[in-house]
Design a protein around this motif. Sequence first.
Motif, mmCIF file in Angstrom:
data_model
loop_
_atom_site.group_PDB
_atom_site.id
_atom_site.type_symbol
_atom_site.label_atom_id
_atom_site.label_comp_id
_atom_site.label_asym_id
_atom_site.label_seq_id
_atom_site.Cartn_x
_atom_site.Cartn_y
_atom_site.Cartn_z
ATOM 1 N N MET A 295 0.847 -1.190 0.000
ATOM 2 C CA MET A 295 0.000 0.000 0.000
ATOM 3 C C MET A 295 0.887 1.246 0.000
ATOM 4 O O MET A 295 2.063 1.184 0.319
ATOM 5 N N GLN A 296 0.263 2.366 -0.304
ATOM 6 C CA GLN A 296 0.990 3.616 -0.399
ATOM 7 C C GLN A 296 1.433 4.125 0.972
ATOM 8 O O GLN A 296 0.935 3.705 1.995
ATOM 9 N N ARG A 297 2.383 5.072 0.946
ATOM 10 C CA ARG A 297 2.796 5.739 2.177
ATOM 11 C C ARG A 297 1.659 6.655 2.622
ATOM 12 O O ARG A 297 0.966 7.237 1.811
ATOM 13 N N THR A 298 1.489 6.758 3.909
ATOM 14 C CA THR A 298 0.425 7.602 4.442
ATOM 15 C C THR A 298 0.977 8.522 5.504
ATOM 16 O O THR A 298 2.156 8.477 5.849
ATOM 17 N N ILE A 299 0.090 9.307 6.052
ATOM 18 C CA ILE A 299 0.439 10.211 7.138
ATOM 19 C C ILE A 299 1.083 9.447 8.303
ATOM 20 O O ILE A 299 1.943 9.966 8.994
ATOM 21 N N PHE A 300 0.683 8.190 8.503
ATOM 22 C CA PHE A 300 1.196 7.403 9.612
ATOM 23 C C PHE A 300 2.659 7.022 9.423
ATOM 24 O O PHE A 300 3.315 6.635 10.363
ATOM 25 N N ASP B 117 -3.600 -8.552 12.349
ATOM 26 C CA ASP B 117 -2.874 -7.839 11.298
ATOM 27 C C ASP B 117 -3.749 -7.339 10.159
ATOM 28 O O ASP B 117 -3.466 -6.304 9.565
ATOM 29 N N LYS B 118 -4.815 -8.066 9.837
ATOM 30 C CA LYS B 118 -5.649 -7.688 8.693
ATOM 31 C C LYS B 118 -7.121 -7.809 9.053
ATOM 32 O O LYS B 118 -7.548 -8.837 9.566
ATOM 33 N N MET C 178 -9.961 -5.400 -3.843
ATOM 34 C CA MET C 178 -9.603 -5.209 -2.437
ATOM 35 C C MET C 178 -9.256 -6.537 -1.769
ATOM 36 O O MET C 178 -8.334 -6.597 -0.951
ATOM 37 N N ALA C 179 -9.963 -7.602 -2.126
ATOM 38 C CA ALA C 179 -9.626 -8.921 -1.563
ATOM 39 C C ALA C 179 -8.217 -9.318 -1.970
ATOM 40 O O ALA C 179 -7.461 -9.859 -1.148
ATOM 41 N N ASP C 180 -7.828 -9.029 -3.219
ATOM 42 C CA ASP C 180 -6.452 -9.311 -3.664
ATOM 43 C C ASP C 180 -5.438 -8.488 -2.892
ATOM 44 O O ASP C 180 -4.369 -8.989 -2.521
ATOM 45 N N VAL C 181 -5.764 -7.224 -2.645
ATOM 46 C CA VAL C 181 -4.851 -6.364 -1.880
ATOM 47 C C VAL C 181 -4.655 -6.960 -0.481
ATOM 48 O O VAL C 181 -3.532 -7.021 0.024
ATOM 49 N N TYR C 182 -5.732 -7.406 0.134
ATOM 50 C CA TYR C 182 -5.613 -8.044 1.452
ATOM 51 C C TYR C 182 -4.739 -9.289 1.376
ATOM 52 O O TYR C 182 -3.854 -9.496 2.214
ATOM 53 N N ARG C 183 -4.990 -10.143 0.383
ATOM 54 C CA ARG C 183 -4.218 -11.388 0.266
ATOM 55 C C ARG C 183 -2.730 -11.119 0.058
ATOM 56 O O ARG C 183 -1.890 -11.896 0.489
ATOM 57 N N ASN C 184 -2.396 -10.009 -0.599
ATOM 58 C CA ASN C 184 -0.998 -9.690 -0.890
ATOM 59 C C ASN C 184 -0.357 -8.785 0.162
ATOM 60 O O ASN C 184 0.768 -8.334 -0.036
ATOM 61 N N SER C 185 -1.051 -8.519 1.249
ATOM 62 C CA SER C 185 -0.525 -7.654 2.309
ATOM 63 C C SER C 185 -0.303 -8.466 3.572
ATOM 64 O O SER C 185 -1.071 -9.378 3.875
ATOM 65 N N ALA D 24 -11.560 -12.094 1.206
ATOM 66 C CA ALA D 24 -10.174 -11.998 1.676
ATOM 67 C C ALA D 24 -9.924 -12.896 2.880
ATOM 68 O O ALA D 24 -8.791 -13.064 3.309
ATOM 69 N N GLN D 25 -10.986 -13.467 3.424
ATOM 70 C CA GLN D 25 -10.921 -14.319 4.606
ATOM 71 C C GLN D 25 -10.304 -13.577 5.788
ATOM 72 O O GLN D 25 -9.397 -14.073 6.466
ATOM 73 N N VAL D 26 -10.833 -12.365 6.021
ATOM 74 C CA VAL D 26 -10.419 -11.563 7.161
ATOM 75 C C VAL D 26 -11.661 -11.200 7.961
ATOM 76 O O VAL D 26 -12.769 -11.171 7.427
ATOM 77 N N PRO D 27 -11.498 -10.890 9.242
ATOM 78 C CA PRO D 27 -12.666 -10.510 10.040
ATOM 79 C C PRO D 27 -13.107 -9.074 9.777
ATOM 80 O O PRO D 27 -12.391 -8.283 9.155
ATOM 81 N N ILE D 28 -14.271 -8.767 10.287
ATOM 82 C CA ILE D 28 -14.832 -7.419 10.267
ATOM 83 C C ILE D 28 -14.799 -6.923 11.713
ATOM 84 O O ILE D 28 -15.272 -7.611 12.618
ATOM 85 N N VAL D 29 -14.222 -5.743 11.910
ATOM 86 C CA VAL D 29 -14.212 -5.136 13.242
ATOM 87 C C VAL D 29 -15.251 -4.026 13.249
ATOM 88 O O VAL D 29 -15.306 -3.209 12.334
ATOM 89 N N LEU D 30 -16.083 -4.014 14.268
ATOM 90 C CA LEU D 30 -17.189 -3.076 14.350
ATOM 91 C C LEU D 30 -16.732 -1.786 15.029
ATOM 92 O O LEU D 30 -16.702 -1.680 16.254
ATOM 93 N N GLY D 31 -16.346 -0.807 14.201
ATOM 94 C CA GLY D 31 -15.932 0.497 14.701
ATOM 95 C C GLY D 31 -17.130 1.425 14.792
ATOM 96 O O GLY D 31 -18.086 1.299 14.034
ATOM 97 N N TYR D 32 -17.071 2.364 15.737
ATOM 98 C CA TYR D 32 -18.214 3.247 15.917
ATOM 99 C C TYR D 32 -17.799 4.604 16.484
ATOM 100 O O TYR D 32 -16.740 4.751 17.088
#
Length: 191
Positions: free
Chosen positions: A1-6, A38-39, A104-111, A141-149
């Motif tokens: 992924m690209q560089r970010t503010i973080f 991680d993902k 996006m699923a491919d991006v997850y699999r490759n990260s 992507a076989q990743v979980p969903i986190v419930l943010g609010y």
Amino acid sequence: MQRTIFDTPIIRDVMPGVSKMLFKLIGWKVVGDFPAIDKYVLIAAPHTSNWDFPIGLAICFIGGKKVFWMGKHTLFTGPLGPLARWLGGIPVDRRKSNSLVEQMADVYRNSTKLIVTVPPEGTRKKVEKWKTGFYYIALQAQVPIVLGYLDFKTKSGGCGKVFYPTGNIELDLQEIQQFYQGIRGKNPENQ
């Protein structure tokens, strides 16, 4: 992924403290921790105001998490485009019917590490039902969903439960949406 503010050392090292101080001044608090996974797909609900972004970003700074987000492609044009990308934005053209979920699923699999936040309403306006892209991205992507609010009633926000999609979208969405009962956005009439 690209560089970010973080990725910027001064931002990464200073902004958590600045965000904590700002939250103390405006009376907000972070509830819970980001999961040690991680993902995952981080859904952000309710999404009713432009204030959701800076408050959510501050929560990410406080939690020390590098979080990407998908936004309308028009946010990434003109002079604000580079800033939006630097803030972790991924442009999405909603006018085109493309394979966003598969991409996006491919991006997850490759990260090795990736958190992408998605508002299931897809807009700050009132909608009759949630968009389901976040669900299918996580499922494929076989990743979980986190419930943010963000709860403007209690001035609190953070991460709720970690949800693993089963493939039964109707039952899964009922359980996910049940978590958000009683949580109020800045403009509750848009929920």
